[in-house]
Design a protein around this motif. Structure first.
Motif, PDB file in Angstrom:
ATOM      1  N   GLY A  30      51.261  54.872  -4.974  1.00  0.00           N
ATOM      2  CA  GLY A  30      50.288  54.829  -3.990  1.00  0.00           C
ATOM      3  C   GLY A  30      49.413  56.195  -3.847  1.00  0.00           C
ATOM      4  O   GLY A  30      49.846  57.078  -4.163  1.00  0.00           O
ATOM      5  N   ASP A  31      48.571  56.201  -3.145  1.00  0.00           N
ATOM      6  CA  ASP A  31      47.697  57.263  -2.964  1.00  0.00           C
ATOM      7  C   ASP A  31      48.561  58.372  -2.172  1.00  0.00           C
ATOM      8  O   ASP A  31      48.161  59.756  -2.180  1.00  0.00           O
ATOM      9  N   GLY A  32      49.347  57.861  -1.114  1.00  0.00           N
ATOM     10  CA  GLY A  32      50.236  58.837  -0.249  1.00  0.00           C
ATOM     11  C   GLY A  32      51.046  59.702  -1.182  1.00  0.00           C
ATOM     12  O   GLY A  32      51.353  60.847  -1.329  1.00  0.00           O
ATOM     13  N   ASP A  33      51.889  58.729  -2.153  1.00  0.00           N
ATOM     14  CA  ASP A  33      52.688  59.365  -3.323  1.00  0.00           C
ATOM     15  C   ASP A  33      52.054  60.090  -4.226  1.00  0.00           C
ATOM     16  O   ASP A  33      52.464  61.170  -4.576  1.00  0.00           O
TER      17      ASP A  33
ATOM     18  N   VAL B 265      46.636  54.569  -9.697  1.00  0.00           N
ATOM     19  CA  VAL B 265      46.775  54.745  -8.085  1.00  0.00           C
ATOM     20  C   VAL B 265      46.223  53.648  -7.188  1.00  0.00           C
ATOM     21  O   VAL B 265      45.079  53.671  -7.312  1.00  0.00           O
ATOM     22  N   HIS B 266      46.959  53.255  -6.302  1.00  0.00           N
ATOM     23  CA  HIS B 266      46.569  52.316  -5.325  1.00  0.00           C
ATOM     24  C   HIS B 266      45.999  53.075  -4.257  1.00  0.00           C
ATOM     25  O   HIS B 266      46.827  53.455  -3.387  1.00  0.00           O
ATOM     26  N   ASP B 267      44.869  52.990  -4.147  1.00  0.00           N
ATOM     27  CA  ASP B 267      43.978  53.801  -3.183  1.00  0.00           C
ATOM     28  C   ASP B 267      43.570  52.850  -1.907  1.00  0.00           C
ATOM     29  O   ASP B 267      42.519  52.411  -1.912  1.00  0.00           O
ATOM     30  N   ASN B 268      44.527  52.994  -0.995  1.00  0.00           N
ATOM     31  CA  ASN B 268      44.416  52.029   0.163  1.00  0.00           C
ATOM     32  C   ASN B 268      44.056  52.961   1.238  1.00  0.00           C
ATOM     33  O   ASN B 268      43.661  52.420   2.610  1.00  0.00           O
ATOM     34  N   LYS B 269      44.145  54.379   1.244  1.00  0.00           N
ATOM     35  CA  LYS B 269      43.615  55.300   2.231  1.00  0.00           C
ATOM     36  C   LYS B 269      44.765  55.166   3.275  1.00  0.00           C
ATOM     37  O   LYS B 269      44.655  55.983   4.441  1.00  0.00           O
ATOM     38  N   VAL B 270      45.897  54.784   3.290  1.00  0.00           N
ATOM     39  CA  VAL B 270      46.901  54.751   4.141  1.00  0.00           C
ATOM     40  C   VAL B 270      48.379  54.652   3.659  1.00  0.00           C
ATOM     41  O   VAL B 270      48.498  54.428   2.302  1.00  0.00           O
ATOM     42  N   TYR B 271      49.243  55.145   4.511  1.00  0.00           N
ATOM     43  CA  TYR B 271      50.772  55.040   3.945  1.00  0.00           C
ATOM     44  C   TYR B 271      51.125  53.293   4.334  1.00  0.00           C
ATOM     45  O   TYR B 271      51.646  53.135   5.491  1.00  0.00           O
ATOM     46  N   GLY B 272      50.968  52.450   3.287  1.00  0.00           N
ATOM     47  CA  GLY B 272      51.112  51.242   3.778  1.00  0.00           C
ATOM     48  C   GLY B 272      52.511  50.841   4.269  1.00  0.00           C
ATOM     49  O   GLY B 272      52.760  50.198   5.322  1.00  0.00           O
ATOM     50  N   LEU B 273      53.752  51.272   3.219  1.00  0.00           N
ATOM     51  CA  LEU B 273      54.918  50.915   3.540  1.00  0.00           C
ATOM     52  C   LEU B 273      55.397  51.459   4.892  1.00  0.00           C
ATOM     53  O   LEU B 273      56.244  50.600   5.617  1.00  0.00           O
TER      54      LEU B 273
HETATM   55 MG   LIG Z   1      48.706  54.055   0.085  1.00  0.00          MG
END
Ligand SMILES: [Mg+2]
Ligand SMILES: Cc1ncc(C[n+]2csc(CCOP(=O)(O)OP(=O)(O)O)c2C)c(N)n1
Ligand code: SF4
Length: 285
Positions: free
Chosen positions: A90-93, A116-124
């Motif tokens: 993820g992008d956070g990771d 990299v999954h760039d969703n601009k948030v910490y999804g989990l």
């Molecule tokens: Mg993310």
């Protein structure tokens, strides 16, 4: 193998409509079209919604630590150069805790594909701002909006000396599949940053938001993927228009090429020799 052969018995747990589904399908199709076999692939996942993909791909899989996806993947590639190794985070990771690893892996140019999954948030962890979130982005933990400017992974990877730097979009699955194939075929470290709308927590960077802005560099006849100056210029374009596709690609020797110990048989195939280190211990005691 067909793309169906890369599916496990476990059904994806992602929210219906999440960009992760399209990424999952595009990657399976890419692996199948490249004629890769499950047993010859290693996917190293981080921790996050993206990381949960570890349960849904039927390949060798390592569900790594948050922020440590890249060094795990690079280490695995050095130990067994016969594997096709992908790091998926993820992008956070990848751009938060794991950011330092990215820069150094790029410098070394290990033959690993990094998605990299760039969703601009910490999804989990329910929607806190990731390093790619735009300045002012409001979340439960930052109700007044974030102060920091968004990190720019494309410009950063170019500045670090990236030999393959690309951006995809989960809303353009066919293009994404081709991008994954090109990244996997690239000899060296390839970064594919993928815009992946998190429909549950990110109400700004939606599929529509991207469709309204994205233009495809791969379709631009005047764009030269070997021109670093042009790549830098495009990497800074953000706002009403946003580019995606392959920003830059060049040929460089890989980390493995430059290590004499790795020439010949893969390390894992070599017999383990026991060595007497008594003399060494005496020398240093
Ligand atoms: Mg993310
Ligand atoms: C070392 C460590 N730090 C923090 C966490 C807590 N944690 C788990 S997932 C996550 C954020 C995931 O966000 P991202 O990497 O963007 O992935 P996404 O869920 O958006 O796909 C965090 C901070 C953890 N599990 N381990
Ligand atoms: S929380 Fe967001 S990133 Fe996670 S599965 Fe749901 S939509 Fe996708």
């Amino acid at each position: 193998m067909t793309e169906q052969d890369f599916i496990t018995q476990q059904k994806p747990t992602w929210c219906p409509g999440c960009g992760n589904h399209a990424m999952w399908i595009a990657l399976r199709q890419a692996l199948a079209e490249l004629n890769l076999k499950s047993e010859n692939i290693l996917m190293v996942f981080g921790i996050g919604c993206s990381g949960n993909g570890a349960n849904f791909f039927k390949t060798n899989v390592w569900h790594s630590l948050h922020g440590r996806t890249v060094p795990t993947a690079v280490g695995a590639k050095l130990a067994n150069k016969n594997l096709t190794v992908l790091a998926i985070a993820g992008d956070g990771d990848g751009y938060g805790e794991g950011m330092g690893h990215l820069v150094h892996a790029i410098r070394g140019n290990a033959n690993v594909t990094y998605i990299v999954h760039d969703n601009k948030v910490y999804g989990l962890t329910t929607g806190q701002a990731a390093p790619t979130a735009e300045q002012g982005y409001r979340s439960k933990s930052t109700p007044a909006g974030i102060i920091e400017e968004a990190t720019n992974p494309i410009a950063l990877a170019l500045a670090a000396g990236g030999s393959f730097v690309a951006r995809g979009f989960a809303g353009q699955a066919k293009h994404l599949k081709e991008l994954f194939k090109a990244a996997i075929l690239h000899r060296g470290f390839s970064l594919v940053d993928v815009f992946q709308p998190c429909i549950t927590f990110n109400k700004i960077n939606t599929f529509k938001w991207y469709f309204d802005r994205l233009y495809n560099l791969d379709q631009d006849k005047n764009y030269n993927q070997q021109n670093l100056r042009q790549a830098f210029q495009q990497s800074t374009v953000w706002g009403k228009k946003i580019p995606y596709g392959i920003f830059y690609q060049n040929k460089r020797t890989t980390y493995g090429d430059n290590l004499p110990q790795l020439q010949g048989q893969a390390l894992v195939k070599r017999p383990l020799k026991t060595r007497n280190i008594k003399q060494l211990l005496t020398e240093f005691s």
